[in-house]
Design a protein around this motif. Structure first.
Motif, PDB file in Angstrom:
ATOM      1  N   HIS A   1      -9.644  16.311  14.370  1.00  0.00           N
ATOM      2  CA  HIS A   1     -10.766  15.401  14.552  1.00  0.00           C
ATOM      3  C   HIS A   1     -11.058  14.599  13.293  1.00  0.00           C
ATOM      4  O   HIS A   1     -11.503  13.443  13.364  1.00  0.00           O
ATOM      5  N   TRP A   2     -10.796  15.162  12.131  1.00  0.00           N
ATOM      6  CA  TRP A   2     -11.102  14.484  10.880  1.00  0.00           C
ATOM      7  C   TRP A   2     -10.094  13.387  10.529  1.00  0.00           C
ATOM      8  O   TRP A   2     -10.298  12.620   9.583  1.00  0.00           O
TER       9      TRP A   2
ATOM     10  N   ASP B   1      -8.015  21.356  12.774  1.00  0.00           N
ATOM     11  CA  ASP B   1      -9.393  21.346  12.281  1.00  0.00           C
ATOM     12  C   ASP B   1      -9.706  22.664  11.591  1.00  0.00           C
ATOM     13  O   ASP B   1      -9.099  23.702  11.870  1.00  0.00           O
TER      14      ASP B   1
ATOM     15  N   GLU C   1     -12.937  23.932  11.483  1.00  0.00           N
ATOM     16  CA  GLU C   1     -14.103  24.577  12.074  1.00  0.00           C
ATOM     17  C   GLU C   1     -14.022  24.515  13.600  1.00  0.00           C
ATOM     18  O   GLU C   1     -13.503  23.546  14.177  1.00  0.00           O
TER      19      GLU C   1
ATOM     20  N   GLU D   1     -16.430  24.054  15.744  1.00  0.00           N
ATOM     21  CA  GLU D   1     -17.217  22.973  16.331  1.00  0.00           C
ATOM     22  C   GLU D   1     -16.419  21.676  16.380  1.00  0.00           C
ATOM     23  O   GLU D   1     -16.493  20.922  17.360  1.00  0.00           O
ATOM     24  N   ALA D   2     -15.648  21.401  15.331  1.00  0.00           N
ATOM     25  CA  ALA D   2     -14.828  20.188  15.303  1.00  0.00           C
ATOM     26  C   ALA D   2     -13.730  20.261  16.369  1.00  0.00           C
ATOM     27  O   ALA D   2     -13.434  19.269  17.049  1.00  0.00           O
TER      28      ALA D   2
ATOM     29  N   TYR E   1     -13.549  17.622  19.577  1.00  0.00           N
ATOM     30  CA  TYR E   1     -12.344  16.806  19.755  1.00  0.00           C
ATOM     31  C   TYR E   1     -11.655  17.138  21.083  1.00  0.00           C
ATOM     32  O   TYR E   1     -11.215  16.248  21.819  1.00  0.00           O
TER      33      TYR E   1
END
Length: 410
Positions: free
Chosen positions: A286-287, A320, A322, A324-325, A329
């Motif tokens: 996601h990042w 990712d 984490e 949550e990420a 995503y």
């Protein structure tokens, strides 16, 4: 022994015994011990349930038990006995029917064998018993089976296509005029009893939930008021085995894959759902901005193939850091994923094995588990021609295209 083509062999001249001897009375009310796996006008393919520990089977036929269906009888008494034998199968085991039991073979090792040189449109009665390591067991309940008339019609064997989904076989056949529907049967290879699949109105059906690693035969028959007495079961199809998951993919993903993560929580399915499909392994995060740019393009390509019924699946491998990420995503993706919880080992092993050091990265595996594309990120791969090449087990070669605007994330 080729049970479809080889006549019953006899190890010695046929032996005759009075009807009613050595019958197992305890089995009188069970289903017929011998069934017709296939029949035609001159032969019957006989089958019975295999018995564990059997050394030999002895097969007997009741000689001259009943006359040809519709044929003239010289004696009213014989005609009456024949009718009773047909209506009350147990009578032949108690000496009330006409004829004697004759041994066709006492040294059969197979539980399926064809009896040839029979008359058309005629009922025949058979029985079988088992010899274990100690002695012969009592005869099982006899079965009354019929050869076919020479006037019946038979469809060609149904065609089959495996693949497209795990545990799935698609059957098709030629239409029969005036058929209201079609009945479909199946049996596992080596089994003798047919099981009903159902009735369908068209000329194709998809049978799901078949067990990988096993082979199946199918047969079909038209049904309806105008065809019921004319058409009989088709010959059975060639053996068809639903696709199984290549070992390399099973090791790669473990046993379970995530389907979605939403308000109802995590849902998972078995990794065997990938069997028979071209599989893409999508390493992304996601990042990573290039990942977020390429993912919608890949999703459109995926949805297009899925909508066209193509066996193409993608498994998301998250980089990712984490949970949550990962979940945020993954919610934007229409495909599967290695679960976040419990999937750490699979993700790390996959990254090491394929040296994934930057994302996005899309590995493509053929149906046999062979790696076809080391990195299929780029618009040149997002076309149906690429999928057809992968389906045939070949890498796709096409010029042009770029990687989602260029660059990747390390």
């Amino acid at each position: 022994m080729n049970t479809q083509d080889t006549p019953i062999s006899t190890s010695k001249p046929p032996l005759c015994a009075p009807s009613g001897t050595q019958t197992c009375a305890a089995e009188k009310d069970t289903e017929p011990s011998i069934v017709a796996v296939e029949e035609d006008a001159e032969s019957l393919l006989l089958g019975w349930d295999a018995v564990e520990g059997a050394v030999f089977y002895e097969l007997q036929m009741l000689k001259q038990a009943v006359k040809s269906i519709g044929g003239e009888e010289d004696s009213q008494a014989e005609d009456w006995n024949a009718a009773r034998a047909m209506e009350e199968p147990g009578l032949t085991d108690h000496g009330d029917a006409v004829g004697e039991w004759c041994t066709l073979s006492a040294s059969l090792k197979s539980n399926m064998v064809r009896k040839r040189n029979l008359s058309h449109s005629t009922p025949y009665r058979f029985r079988v018993r088992v010899r274990d390591k100690v002695d012969w067991l009592p005869f099982q309940t006899s079965s009354l089976l019929h050869t076919l008339s020479t006037f019946v019609q038979r469809m060609a064997a149904p065609r089959g296509e495996v693949g497209g989904a795990a545990g799935c076989v698609t059957l098709s056949w030629e239409p029969v005029e005036e058929a209201a529907a079609y009945a479909v049967h199946m049996r596992e290879q080596g089994a003798v009893r047919w099981k009903e699949v159902g009735r369908v109105g068209g000329t194709s059906v998809k049978k799901k939930n078949l067990e990988a690693g096993k082979a199946y035969h199918f047969r079909v028959r038209p049904v309806g008021e105008r065809v019921e007495d004319v058409w009989v079961w088709s010959p059975w199809s060639e053996a068809m085995s639903p696709p199984s998951l290549p070992p390399v993919l099973r090791r790669m993903f473990g046993s379970r894959l995530a389907v979605e993560v939403g308000k109802e929580g995590k849902k998972e399915i078995g990794v065997e759902s990938l069997a028979g499909s071209v599989v893409g392994v999508y390493a992304s995060a996601h990042w990573c901005a290039p990942c977020r740019q390429f993912t919608p393009q890949l999703a459109n390509f995926y949805r297009g193939l899925q909508g066209a019924g193509k066996a193409f699946e993608i498994v998301f491998v998250s980089l990712d850091q984490e949970k949550e990420a990962f979940e945020l995503y993954f919610e934007s993706m229409p495909w599967l994923a290695i679960p976040w919880e419990g999937g750490e080992g699979e993700r790390e092993a996959l990254m090491r094995m394929y040296q994934i050091t930057s994302v996005p990265r899309l590995l493509i595996f053929g149906r046999d588990g062979e790696l076809l594309e080391n990195n299929a990120v780029g618009s040149q791969f997002l076309r149906e021609e690429a999928f057809h090449s992968w389906w045939e087990g070949r890498p796709f070669r096409a010029g042009g295209g770029g990687c989602c605007g260029g660059g990747g994330c390390k």
